[in-house]
Design a protein around this motif. Structure first.
Motif, PDB file in Angstrom:
ATOM      1  N   ARG A 141       0.805  -1.218   0.000  1.00 45.50           N
ATOM      2  CA  ARG A 141       0.000   0.000   0.000  1.00 45.50           C
ATOM      3  C   ARG A 141       0.836   1.264   0.000  1.00 45.50           C
ATOM      4  O   ARG A 141       0.321   2.357  -0.228  1.00 45.50           O
ATOM      5  N   CYS A 142       2.104   1.157   0.284  1.00 45.12           N
ATOM      6  CA  CYS A 142       2.962   2.340   0.363  1.00 45.12           C
ATOM      7  C   CYS A 142       4.219   2.082  -0.477  1.00 45.12           C
ATOM      8  O   CYS A 142       4.719   0.964  -0.527  1.00 45.12           O
ATOM      9  N   ALA A 143       4.686   3.127  -1.136  1.00 49.78           N
ATOM     10  CA  ALA A 143       5.834   2.979  -2.040  1.00 49.78           C
ATOM     11  C   ALA A 143       7.077   2.502  -1.299  1.00 49.78           C
ATOM     12  O   ALA A 143       7.840   1.679  -1.827  1.00 49.78           O
ATOM     13  N   ARG A 144       7.311   2.991  -0.097  1.00 45.83           N
ATOM     14  CA  ARG A 144       8.506   2.563   0.666  1.00 45.83           C
ATOM     15  C   ARG A 144       8.450   1.065   0.948  1.00 45.83           C
ATOM     16  O   ARG A 144       9.446   0.363   0.808  1.00 45.83           O
ATOM     17  N   GLU A 145       7.271   0.562   1.328  1.00 44.67           N
ATOM     18  CA  GLU A 145       7.109  -0.878   1.557  1.00 44.67           C
ATOM     19  C   GLU A 145       7.297  -1.655   0.258  1.00 44.67           C
ATOM     20  O   GLU A 145       7.869  -2.741   0.261  1.00 44.67           O
ATOM     21  N   ALA A 146       6.799  -1.103  -0.843  1.00 47.25           N
ATOM     22  CA  ALA A 146       6.928  -1.768  -2.136  1.00 47.25           C
ATOM     23  C   ALA A 146       8.395  -1.851  -2.567  1.00 47.25           C
ATOM     24  O   ALA A 146       8.834  -2.870  -3.089  1.00 47.25           O
ATOM     25  N   VAL A 147       9.141  -0.790  -2.335  1.00 47.83           N
ATOM     26  CA  VAL A 147      10.571  -0.791  -2.671  1.00 47.83           C
ATOM     27  C   VAL A 147      11.303  -1.827  -1.830  1.00 47.83           C
ATOM     28  O   VAL A 147      12.107  -2.614  -2.347  1.00 47.83           O
ATOM     29  N   ASP A 148      11.009  -1.851  -0.532  1.00 41.75           N
ATOM     30  CA  ASP A 148      11.642  -2.842   0.347  1.00 41.75           C
ATOM     31  C   ASP A 148      11.296  -4.262  -0.092  1.00 41.75           C
ATOM     32  O   ASP A 148      12.164  -5.138  -0.136  1.00 41.75           O
TER      33      ASP A 148
END
Length: 84
Positions: free
Chosen positions: A50-57
């Protein structure tokens, strides 16, 4: 769970990083910010986050997990000893 192709994830992660660098260099540029946000959204969809930072990780973990599994499998096998 159906996972995206590693090549696609790597390509979108690379694009995200490139737009991130440009956005940090020019935070007032709306076009750059828009492209940065679009690439973040694409990673969210690809990685199911749901969040770009989580998606990048998640993308980085996904891309690195194959190498880790191969190392773990290789290390699990006994190595030939000099005495054999």
């Amino acid at each position: 769970m159906l996972l995206p192709a590693r090549a696609e994830v790597a390509r979108h992660l690379e694009q995200y990083r490139a737009w991130e660098r440009l956005m940090l260099a020019s935070p007032d540029n709306r076009a750059v910010r828009g492209n940065f946000e679009n690439t973040g959204y694409t990673l969210c969809v690809l990685m199911g986050k749901r969040c770009a930072r989580e998606a990048v990780d998640a993308a980085e973990l996904y891309l690195n997990s194959r190498g880790s599994r191969e190392r773990a499998a290789r290390d699990a096998w006994p190595t030939p000893s000099a005495n054999a």
